[in-house]
Design a protein around this motif. Structure first.
Motif, short mmCIF file in Angstrom:
data_model
loop_
_atom_site.label_atom_id
_atom_site.label_comp_id
_atom_site.label_asym_id
_atom_site.label_seq_id
_atom_site.Cartn_x
_atom_site.Cartn_y
_atom_site.Cartn_z
N PHE A 198 0.84 -1.21 0.00
CA PHE A 198 0.00 0.00 0.00
C PHE A 198 0.87 1.26 0.00
O PHE A 198 0.61 2.21 -0.72
CB PHE A 198 -0.90 0.03 1.23
CG PHE A 198 -2.26 -0.60 1.00
CD1 PHE A 198 -2.96 -0.37 -0.17
CD2 PHE A 198 -2.85 -1.38 1.98
CE1 PHE A 198 -4.21 -0.93 -0.38
CE2 PHE A 198 -4.10 -1.94 1.78
CZ PHE A 198 -4.78 -1.72 0.61
N ALA A 199 1.89 1.24 0.83
CA ALA A 199 2.77 2.41 0.95
C ALA A 199 3.47 2.69 -0.37
O ALA A 199 3.71 3.84 -0.74
CB ALA A 199 3.78 2.19 2.07
N GLU A 200 3.76 1.63 -1.08
CA GLU A 200 4.50 1.75 -2.34
C GLU A 200 3.58 2.29 -3.46
O GLU A 200 3.97 3.17 -4.22
CB GLU A 200 4.96 0.32 -2.66
CG GLU A 200 5.90 0.11 -3.77
CD GLU A 200 6.04 -1.42 -3.96
OE1 GLU A 200 6.30 -2.14 -2.97
OE2 GLU A 200 5.84 -1.86 -5.11
N ILE A 201 2.37 1.78 -3.51
CA ILE A 201 1.48 2.13 -4.63
C ILE A 201 0.58 3.31 -4.28
O ILE A 201 0.25 4.12 -5.15
CB ILE A 201 0.61 0.90 -5.00
CG1 ILE A 201 1.51 -0.20 -5.53
CG2 ILE A 201 -0.45 1.29 -6.03
CD1 ILE A 201 0.76 -1.48 -5.84
N GLY A 202 0.22 3.40 -3.04
CA GLY A 202 -0.71 4.46 -2.63
C GLY A 202 -0.06 5.39 -1.62
O GLY A 202 1.16 5.53 -1.59
N GLU A 203 -0.91 6.01 -0.83
CA GLU A 203 -0.41 6.90 0.21
C GLU A 203 -1.06 6.51 1.52
O GLU A 203 -2.30 6.61 1.67
CB GLU A 203 -0.76 8.35 -0.13
CG GLU A 203 0.00 9.34 0.71
CD GLU A 203 -0.53 10.75 0.58
OE1 GLU A 203 -0.13 11.60 1.40
OE2 GLU A 203 -1.37 11.00 -0.30
N ILE A 204 -0.26 6.07 2.49
CA ILE A 204 -0.81 5.69 3.79
C ILE A 204 -0.93 6.94 4.65
O ILE A 204 0.01 7.72 4.76
CB ILE A 204 0.09 4.64 4.47
CG1 ILE A 204 0.02 3.32 3.68
CG2 ILE A 204 -0.35 4.41 5.91
CD1 ILE A 204 0.76 2.17 4.31
N LYS A 205 -2.11 7.11 5.23
CA LYS A 205 -2.33 8.29 6.09
C LYS A 205 -1.97 7.96 7.54
O LYS A 205 -1.47 8.80 8.26
CB LYS A 205 -3.80 8.72 6.02
CG LYS A 205 -4.23 9.13 4.65
CD LYS A 205 -3.53 10.40 4.21
CE LYS A 205 -3.78 10.66 2.74
NZ LYS A 205 -3.02 11.81 2.23
N PHE A 206 -2.31 6.78 7.98
CA PHE A 206 -1.83 6.32 9.29
C PHE A 206 -1.94 4.81 9.30
O PHE A 206 -2.64 4.20 8.50
CB PHE A 206 -2.61 6.94 10.46
CG PHE A 206 -4.01 6.42 10.59
CD1 PHE A 206 -4.29 5.26 11.31
CD2 PHE A 206 -5.07 7.11 10.01
CE1 PHE A 206 -5.59 4.78 11.43
CE2 PHE A 206 -6.37 6.63 10.12
CZ PHE A 206 -6.61 5.47 10.83
N TRP A 207 -1.21 4.20 10.20
CA TRP A 207 -1.30 2.74 10.22
C TRP A 207 -1.30 2.14 11.61
O TRP A 207 -1.20 0.94 11.78
CB TRP A 207 -0.20 2.10 9.35
CG TRP A 207 1.20 2.37 9.83
CD1 TRP A 207 1.94 3.47 9.57
CD2 TRP A 207 2.01 1.51 10.63
NE1 TRP A 207 3.15 3.38 10.16
CE2 TRP A 207 3.24 2.17 10.81
CE3 TRP A 207 1.83 0.25 11.20
CZ2 TRP A 207 4.28 1.62 11.56
CZ3 TRP A 207 2.87 -0.30 11.95
CH2 TRP A 207 4.07 0.39 12.12
N LYS A 208 -1.45 3.00 12.61
CA LYS A 208 -1.56 2.44 13.95
C LYS A 208 -2.54 3.27 14.74
O LYS A 208 -2.50 4.49 14.70
CB LYS A 208 -0.21 2.50 14.67
CG LYS A 208 0.66 1.28 14.46
CD LYS A 208 1.68 1.23 15.56
CE LYS A 208 3.09 1.16 15.04
NZ LYS A 208 4.09 1.41 16.06
N ALA A 209 -3.42 2.60 15.45
CA ALA A 209 -4.34 3.32 16.34
C ALA A 209 -4.21 2.70 17.72
O ALA A 209 -3.98 1.50 17.87
CB ALA A 209 -5.78 3.20 15.83
N LYS A 210 -4.35 3.58 18.73
CA LYS A 210 -4.13 3.14 20.11
C LYS A 210 -5.39 2.44 20.63
O LYS A 210 -6.04 2.91 21.56
CB LYS A 210 -3.86 4.39 20.96
CG LYS A 210 -2.63 4.31 21.80
CD LYS A 210 -2.37 5.67 22.40
CE LYS A 210 -1.92 5.58 23.82
NZ LYS A 210 -1.81 6.90 24.44
N ILE A 211 -5.73 1.35 19.96
CA ILE A 211 -6.91 0.61 20.40
C ILE A 211 -6.58 -0.87 20.53
O ILE A 211 -5.59 -1.35 19.97
CB ILE A 211 -8.09 0.77 19.40
CG1 ILE A 211 -7.69 0.26 18.01
CG2 ILE A 211 -8.55 2.21 19.33
CD1 ILE A 211 -8.87 0.10 17.10
N LYS A 212 -7.42 -1.57 21.26
CA LYS A 212 -7.25 -2.99 21.45
C LYS A 212 -8.60 -3.67 21.35
O LYS A 212 -9.52 -3.25 22.05
CB LYS A 212 -6.64 -3.25 22.83
CG LYS A 212 -6.32 -4.71 23.09
CD LYS A 212 -5.78 -4.89 24.50
CE LYS A 212 -5.52 -6.37 24.72
NZ LYS A 212 -5.12 -6.68 26.07
#
Ligand code: AMP
Ligand code: MG
Length: 405
Positions: A264-278
């Protein structure tokens, strides 16, 4: 918003998603029945007054109140007015038989219900207690022609469509259903129906995601299972850019074989990839090309379910110009739950209504790989990031997944 390596809180992640979603620009016009569960794309106005004309609220007799008094509460019967009749005229000093929904005859101003009258010498005898103006439905008392009934982004229910039908609306401009491509990723995944080879598991997230999407009224397309192979993932993603959303499960973390995020990072644009949730910490969200929003959801089945509810659902609703909110209700905890503070946690829970109040049990087996407790799950208990848990009898926040308590 720029590529973020830091972990976002739940609210930050939701805000980031909503800020990034590009709502649908196109619309289509459908019939009332086809508009069920769709999102209105324009203001919808009443085409007629409702009621369309003054009419009777009861089966009874139409009178002019002044005649009742003048004639000593006894009037000769002249004529009848049923539903569908054009309004007639009430002859002076008479009463007319009338039925619920039938137009008020011209000149009549009061309905006396049939249970309250008697007959004597070819005359109808009315009670002295008859109230002028009673049992009438007034033209336009519900809504008036031209009134705004709904605004754009409203998801139309069966009741909404009943109202629109009564208001004379025949066709409704709606936003198209989002086209959503769903795939599972992982070399270990096989479909039920074939025996498992060593190391294999049966795939489950893709089906759940597809069905949840369809419940939400989306045009969900099964993209199959993609192997943990960068070339395969790349080819798959590159051929997905005519979808409004792409949702994958698995491979969103940082392991050597967690390739989805990398591709995804290579082909697109990642806005975020971690959220402080469980559960559900590794979740990537971003864009591929100008049209496609993507979500790389975690592979663990419960994480995939939770992140779908928290992030995918609001994004889809926003794409249809709707306002989403997470229903959060107060409930009483039925058991204790202890933990280390850190992330906002969502516990699978059984919510029941007892004496009109909600009581929530945190189910046993909260591991994000455990599907068994889903049998009883009808909501989540939300545990705040700084909380160390709760005790039986304390108030907790619940997010219902259904209203079958
Ligand atoms: P991953 O996020 O790919 O590291 O996967 C995390 C865990 O979820 C692993 O145990 C996977 O086998 C499992 N998993 C990944 N995708 C699926 C799926 N579509 N259905 C069921 N389990 C899955
Ligand atoms: Mg995997």
């Amino acid at each position: 918003m720029r590529y973020r390596l830091g972990m976002l809180t739940l609210e930050q992640a939701r805000d980031a998603i909503l800020a990034e979603v590009t709502p649908s620009a196109s619309t289509q016009t459908v019939s009332l029945a086809q508009a069920h569960g769709r999102f209105a794309a324009q203001e919808l106005h009443a085409q007629v007054d409702n009621p369309a004309f003054d009419n009777s609220a009861m089966d009874g007799y139409a009178v002019r109140a002044a005649d009742l008094v003048a004639a000593g509460f006894a009037l000769p019967l002249r004529g009848e007015c049923r539903c569908g009749d054009a309004p007639g005229k009430l002859a002076a000093g008479t009463t007319m038989r009338i039925f619920t929904g039938a137009p008020m005859p011209e000149g009549a101003d009061t309905i006396v219900i049939q249970e309250d009258v008697k007959f004597e010498d070819n005359r109808v005898i009315f009670p002295k207690s008859a109230q002028p103006g009673s049992h009438l439905r007034r033209r336009g008392e519900d809504f008036r022609r031209g009134d705004t009934l709904y605004r754009p982004g409203r998801k139309l229910s069966a009741y909404d469509l009943a109202l629109l039908s009564a208001a004379g609306v025949a066709e409704i401009p709606v936003y198209p259903r989002a086209r959503v491509l769903v795939a599972a990723t992982g070399d270990e995944l096989v479909a039920p129906g074939t025996p498992l080879q060593p190391g294999q598991i049966y795939e489950s997230n893709r089906l759940a995601t597809l069905l949840l999407l369809r419940e939400l009224g989306m045009d969900a397309v099964d993209g199959g299972t993609v192997r943990d192979d960068p070339a395969a993932l790349r080819a798959w993603l590159q051929s997905s850019t005519d979808y409004d959303f792409v949702i994958t499960s698995g491979g969103a973390s940082v392991g050597d074989h967690d390739l989805v995020k990398q591709v995804f990072a290579e082909i697109g644009e990642i806005k975020f990839w971690k959220a402080k949730i469980k559960p559900g910490k590794p979740i990537a969200f971003g864009r591929v090309g100008t049209r496609t929003h993507f979500f790389a959801l975690p592979g663990n089945p419960v994480s995939s379910l939770v992140t779908f509810k928290l992030f995918v659902e609001p994004a889809l609703i926003a794409w249809h110009h709707g306002a989403s909110h997470l229903p959060q209700l107060a409930a009483t905890a039925a058991n204790d739950f202890r933990r280390h503070p850190g992330r906002t946690e969502f516990l699978r829970a059984r919510i029941v209504a007892e004496g009109g109040k909600l009581v929530a049990t945190a189910l046993r087996g909260q591991g994000s790989h455990m599907l068994g407790p889903l049998r009883e799950t009808n909501g989540f208990i939300r545990v705040e990031a700084d909380s160390a848990g709760f005790q039986q009898g304390e108030s907790v926040v619940v997010i219902p997944l259904s209203t079958e308590f």
